[in-house]
Design an enzyme around this catalytic site. Structure first.
Site, mmCIF file in Angstrom:
data_model
loop_
_atom_site.group_PDB
_atom_site.id
_atom_site.type_symbol
_atom_site.label_atom_id
_atom_site.label_comp_id
_atom_site.label_asym_id
_atom_site.label_seq_id
_atom_site.Cartn_x
_atom_site.Cartn_y
_atom_site.Cartn_z
ATOM 1 N N HIS A 35 -51.822 -13.560 36.845
ATOM 2 C CA HIS A 35 -51.843 -12.596 37.957
ATOM 3 C C HIS A 35 -53.284 -12.219 38.320
ATOM 4 O O HIS A 35 -53.674 -11.056 38.340
ATOM 5 C CB HIS A 35 -51.044 -11.335 37.603
ATOM 6 C CG HIS A 35 -50.534 -10.620 38.814
ATOM 7 N ND1 HIS A 35 -49.302 -10.002 38.851
ATOM 8 C CD2 HIS A 35 -51.087 -10.411 40.041
ATOM 9 C CE1 HIS A 35 -49.124 -9.445 40.041
ATOM 10 N NE2 HIS A 35 -50.190 -9.680 40.776
ATOM 11 N N ARG A 80 -45.189 -13.263 44.923
ATOM 12 C CA ARG A 80 -44.320 -12.448 44.077
ATOM 13 C C ARG A 80 -43.438 -13.376 43.246
ATOM 14 O O ARG A 80 -42.928 -14.380 43.748
ATOM 15 C CB ARG A 80 -43.438 -11.519 44.925
ATOM 16 C CG ARG A 80 -44.211 -10.422 45.655
ATOM 17 C CD ARG A 80 -44.688 -9.348 44.677
ATOM 18 N NE ARG A 80 -45.437 -8.283 45.323
ATOM 19 C CZ ARG A 80 -46.749 -8.225 45.421
ATOM 20 N NH1 ARG A 80 -47.485 -9.216 44.921
ATOM 21 N NH2 ARG A 80 -47.345 -7.204 45.987
#
Length: 308
Positions: free
Chosen positions: A271, A223
């Site tokens: 990502h 994250r």
């Protein structure tokens, strides 16, 4: 008939509709899955946090919300979501994460970037063997544990750190503040796979980055908020951190003027470390609905007090 509401962006419906239908049939479930059930007739919600559904108050019959994502930080604090919430632990996502993490650890371990940059000269540099390269994994949930065990099988001495005590065969498991200091002080490569919670925000900051051996490498597929970006950039400039491979960020897509793009010791990936696979995720969803109908405990139930 079990009424399932599919609440996600339209592209997700196109991706998941057929795999979910197959998974429901294989599980022996008779399901009416739509995007537009009347809210008070819905038994389960298959959910992505970026969908239009944000108020769960009308879903008075709903037995569970089944998240399509591993992360629940964008929904766990929703006060209208009072029914059970299950996060996605997808075997396909786990396999993808293990492959991505293993690849980047080996890239650092074998100094592949240096070899590529030296195509015009013959300067052999022999890397240490894996058992001479300590690796630390911060976060020992499903993804962190799988990555830690995979790296240990290659031969790396792996230390894992988590907020609460864990035991994993072949992994040195630490927890708490003292455990974090020990885990970082021995790590030549650090992998972040913690959830995004108030307790993990900026877990890599100026103080904790200083605990690392000089020149340590960082890999973050977890994250974005786990890292204090200003502190990491300073550590990269000083050489305290040798290189960082970052797949997740506080703002995504990463803005074009973000200093990470231009930094010579940062690799940005968009990502892509792991993605939920519709075929395997659909089987997890179907199994949880089967469990709900049978009165059995749900898989991967979120603990609201912990945030994951």
């Amino acid at each position: 008939m079990i009424n399932v509401q599919f609440a996600a962006l339209p592209a997700r419906w196109d991706t998941y509709r057929e795999p979910l239908k197959r998974a429901f049939a294989e599980a022996g479930l008779t399901v009416d899955m739509r995007q537009d059930h009347p809210a008070d007739q819905v038994d389960y919600v298959v959910y992505a946090p970026n969908s239009d559904l944000q108020d769960f108050t009308p879903y008075t019959r709903c037995k569970a919300v089944l998240n399509l994502w591993a992360g629940v930080e964008k929904i766990v604090g929703n006060q209208t979501l009072t029914m059970p919430l299950c996060r996605m632990v997808d075997p396909g996502l786990t396999a993808g994460m293990v492959e991505w993490v293993s690849g980047h650890v080996l890239r650092y371990h074998l100094d592949i970037d240096r070899s590529i940059a030296m195509q015009d000269r013959w300067e052999p540099v022999v890397p240490p063997l894996a058992f001479e390269r300590p690796v630390t994994v911060l976060g020992l949930g499903a993804l962190g544990s799988a990555c830690a065990q995979s790296l240990a099988r290659i031969g790396f001495p792996v230390t894992g750190w988590s907020r609460s005590a864990k035991e994993i065969d072949g992994i040195t498991c630490l927890h708490g503040d003292d455990g974090l200091k020990q885990a970082l002080s021995e790590a030549e490569i650090v992998i972040l796979l913690l959830p995004d919670t108030p307790a993990t925000n900026n877990i890599l900051n100026a103080d904790t980055l200083a605990m690392l051996p000089k020149g340590a490498r960082i890999i973050n597929p977890g994250r974005g908020p786990l890292i204090d970006d200003a502190a990491l950039l300073e550590a990269l400039d000083s050489g305290q951190v040798g290189h960082a491979t970052l797949d997740v960020f506080r703002v995504e897509p990463l803005p074009a003027d973000d200093p990470y793009w231009a930094h010579p010791n940062v690799t940005v990936t968009p990502h892509i470390a792991a993605e939920t696979r519709a075929s395997t995720a659909s089987q997890v969803i179907a199994e949880n609905i089967r469990r709900g109908e049978a009165g059995e405990p749900f898989l991967h139930l979120v603990d609201r007090s912990l945030g994951y």
